[in-house]
Design an enzyme around this catalytic site. Structure first.
Site, short mmCIF file in Angstrom:
data_model
loop_
_atom_site.label_atom_id
_atom_site.label_comp_id
_atom_site.label_asym_id
_atom_site.label_seq_id
_atom_site.Cartn_x
_atom_site.Cartn_y
_atom_site.Cartn_z
N MET A 54 -12.62 -14.15 -5.31
CA MET A 54 -11.33 -13.49 -5.52
C MET A 54 -10.79 -13.78 -6.91
SD MET A 54 -9.37 -13.64 -1.83
CE MET A 54 -8.31 -14.91 -2.34
N GLN B 102 -0.12 -15.49 -1.72
CA GLN B 102 -0.15 -16.86 -1.23
C GLN B 102 -1.25 -17.10 -0.21
OE1 GLN B 102 1.82 -19.43 -2.52
NE2 GLN B 102 2.04 -17.78 -4.02
N GLY B 103 -1.86 -16.02 0.29
CA GLY B 103 -2.92 -16.18 1.29
C GLY B 103 -4.23 -16.57 0.63
N CYS B 104 -5.17 -17.12 1.43
CA CYS B 104 -6.46 -17.55 0.88
C CYS B 104 -7.56 -16.55 1.21
CB CYS B 104 -6.84 -18.93 1.41
SG CYS B 104 -5.86 -20.23 0.67
N ILE B 105 -7.26 -15.47 1.87
CA ILE B 105 -8.31 -14.52 2.24
C ILE B 105 -8.05 -13.17 1.56
CG2 ILE B 105 -9.39 -13.28 4.15
CD1 ILE B 105 -9.95 -16.18 4.37
#
Lengths: 178, 105
Positions: A54, B102-105
């Site tokens: 990402m 703020q999410g990790c996915i």
């Protein structure tokens, strides 16, 4: 890297410090070794690899020993949370954890929590990593040990590697062992 | 907070380059952020992602993660990485004028 040059003391008795500070270099590539196959130990490696992609960081994942369960067609949908000897569950007495059905309950709870956080099941996670351009490798020795054939692995697995191949492909990588 | 000139207007951004005030965003600002991050031109697929991100963030109150974008915007995961080669995790939100997810996915 920090280079500090101390100049000769000046007439006032103080030294002048000429400092060249180089910014830390961003991480370019990570190699993540997944060696555990329980549900709670499967996710950390997948999340770390996906997070790297990402950010535009190259990522490879090397599945070895029980980590192979995560990329084995017959096993990937049946990973469990260990309820005996799992230090993350100190509130669960070993005798209770060992009762029939306890693993299933704990696994179901964890899967539900994952779903709520929009974290995909392991099979979908592996597909996602592959789509994200992460390289996925299986360990030759662990495959021999578990008598696994290439056809029994998920199609997203790029290659089966020896440990020497792993190090070659890890050139310039930060290596993370899970 | 640094202030940058994007498409003739002064826009306040944080140290990482995310817009401080999402309402200052315009399509021209998106183009300028994209150019500054190695994307030569925003094509139709980029705009699909940007439109989804802005609409979703307005509804949810937080910028969407990549999985959410890939499942709902009509642009799949593989393509997201082609559209934002330097990392869609941050760039999709940044170009859309949203804060860092703020999410990790």
């Amino acid at each position: 890297m920090t280079t500090t040059t101390l100049d000769e003391p000046t007439t006032s008795g103080q030294s002048t410090v000429a400092e060249t500070v180089q910014e830390p270099q961003p991480i370019q590539r990570v190699s993540i070794i997944c060696s555990k196959g329980s549900l709670d130990m499967a996710y950390p490696g997948l999340v770390m690899a996906n997070g790297a992609r990402m950010m535009g960081i190259e990522a490879m994942v090397f599945f070895t020993f029980w980590g192979l369960d995560m990329i084995t067609e017959d096993k990937v949908d049946h990973l469990h949370v260990a309820t005996v000897g799992n230090p993350a569950l100190p509130m669960m007495p070993t005798m209770i954890g060992g009762l029939p059905g306890m693993e299933a309950v704990a696994s179901k709870m964890m899967k539900k929590q994952m779903e709520d956080l929009e974290i995909p099941p392991v099979r979908e996670f592996i597909e996602m990593l592959s789509d994200a351009g992460a390289e996925l490798y299986a360990c030759r020795m662990a495959m021999d040990m578990f008598k696994l054939e290439r056809e029994e692995l998920l199609p997203q697995v790029d290659e089966v590697l020896t440990v020497m191949d792993f190090y070659e492909k890890s050139a310039g990588s930060q290596i993370i062992f899970i | 907070m640094p202030v940058v000139e994007y498409a003739g207007s002064s826009i306040e951004v944080n140290d990482e380059g995310f817009l401080v005030d999402s309402s200052q965003w315009t399509p021209e600002v998106a183009e300028a952020i994209a150019t500054g991050n190695g994307i030569d031109e925003l094509n139709d697929q980029h705009w699909k992602v940007i439109t989804f991100c802005r609409e979703d963030a307005a509804k949810q109150g937080t910028p969407p993660g990549l999985r959410r974008i890939s499942k709902n915007s009509g642009v799949n995961m593989k393509e997201l990485y082609q559209l934002f080669p330097k990392g869609p995790g941050k760039l999709a939100a940044m170009v859309s004028g949203l804060p860092k997810p703020q999410g990790c996915i």
